[in-house]
Design a protein around this motif. Sequence first.
Motif: not given
Length: 548
Positions: A96-97, A301-309, A373-377, A398-400
């Motif tokens: 999300f960040r 470039a857009v894909n490279a700037e968004l690393p997968l969780e 708290i909810v795991g977005l950050y 999984s926590y979210r």
Amino acid sequence: MSLLLKLARHSRWTLCVALVTSLISGFGNAGLVALINQALSASAAQLAQLGWQFFALGVVVLATRTVSQTLFMGLGQRAKASLRMQTIRRLGDASFRHLEQQGAARSLAVLTQDLDAIVMLFVRMPALAMQSAVIVGCLAYLSVLSWQILLVAIVTIGIGAAGFRVANGRALFHLRASRQREDDLVRHFRALFDGAKELKLHRLRRAAFIDSTLSTNVEAVRVQRTRGYVLYAAAASWGSFILFAFIGITLFVVARVLPMSSHVMSGYAMVFLYMIMPIESLLSAIPNIGTARVALERIEAVNAELPLENGLDAPEKRAFGSIVLDGVTHRYFREKENDVFTLGPVSLTFEPGELVYLIGGNGSGKTTLAKLIVGLYAPESGRIVLDGVPLGEADRDSYRQLFSVVFSDFFLFDNLLGMRFDGLDQTAQDLLVHLQLDHKVSIKDGVFSTLELSQGQRKRLALLVAYLEDRPFYLFDEWAADQDPLFKEVFYRKLLPGLKAKGKTVVVITHDDRYFHLADRYIKLEYGQLVQTGAGAGEVTQARPAAH
């Protein structure tokens, strides 16, 4: 270009057939020119045979051209759909960040304009392959007529290619720069709609935004795009000039030095005149190649700037015993204040079946804490401990899944995505009645009949979705701010206690101090720091400062 190569590997047989048929069509066109040239000096008996050959070759050219165009059109749409879904999945699987940092403008431009540029490349591919084959075929025929003149042709083409390369490089530079500026334009275009109320209410602001901000960016894109395409046009004109220069050199210089028959000279003239159209068509397609190249670079470039969780396939958690925030912190830059805001360190514990109010002034960090708290950050320091186990990066998704949240800037989908159980429509319809929305909205097959509602009504619909999710932890960010007094009473005195009675943990971000006493405890933030905690609102003013 790695994305395009990856797509080519997935459709390599289709691509091979498309290229082969394009080349056959191009060589066939060159063969038709050769037959025409032979017919000019053929006898009556030879003309009949050449005529049948001309007819058969013409049918082959027509058939292969049609097949090639059809296949390339299909490949273009397949490439667009594949790249679009690849980018969409990347956006869905990014943190999300990172999504917040990138913003929507670039991604929207990639999903629309950049992908269309790649489709146009595939649309022009049959012409590129065919015209290239025509030129190669014509040069091969010229080598049969006179290898000396062919050498002159190759030298001339080399000179033309060098000049074209210089102009093409500068054109590509301007296209890249204009494409980057268009990201700002997309962002401003969105502001034109999102800020419509503010613009209408302030004439000078509207004039400054349109005449200065938007107009400046539109003009900058126009200038750089124009420069890029003018340079492409100059490159194409240079290519045409070199071609005519070669014809002139051949007819008026080389022919005087080397003894050649009139048949050879007429053949050269005819073939080169015929090659003018393929060469100009090839040169005119170069901008499409440049635009597609820039588009592919931007998608990568857009894909490279968004690393997968990590851990996106981990099993969902459906219950918990305790959630502990142990000295967590988070920092971010605030543009309006032009400084870095720091939340924490914050240490808190949440357990099932408790109702907690999160209070504090505007800008105190309440929503940021909620996202932690909810795991977005992810905490920049400190840790989140779930049931005694520190939360790792692979556990975050999984926590979210423990949380149902209605943020103050919530988004409402038009259907109950991801929820399928027996009696879903009836359960949702019953909730619509309780929330007094049944006269506005109905639901069928999990789809809402309308979202054209007031903000307060939309929040009630978002609350309905949260209820149906049936998660163990609920968080509401200023939910009651847009509700009338009646629904505030229902929310604080019935809905929240009802969730608590079911064993849910409920955290409410609120300014409604008249209801503070209904909470089991409260948490107060000021300037990113936990300043007070207590039990019930009756003790808010006397409560002890929170331990840091």
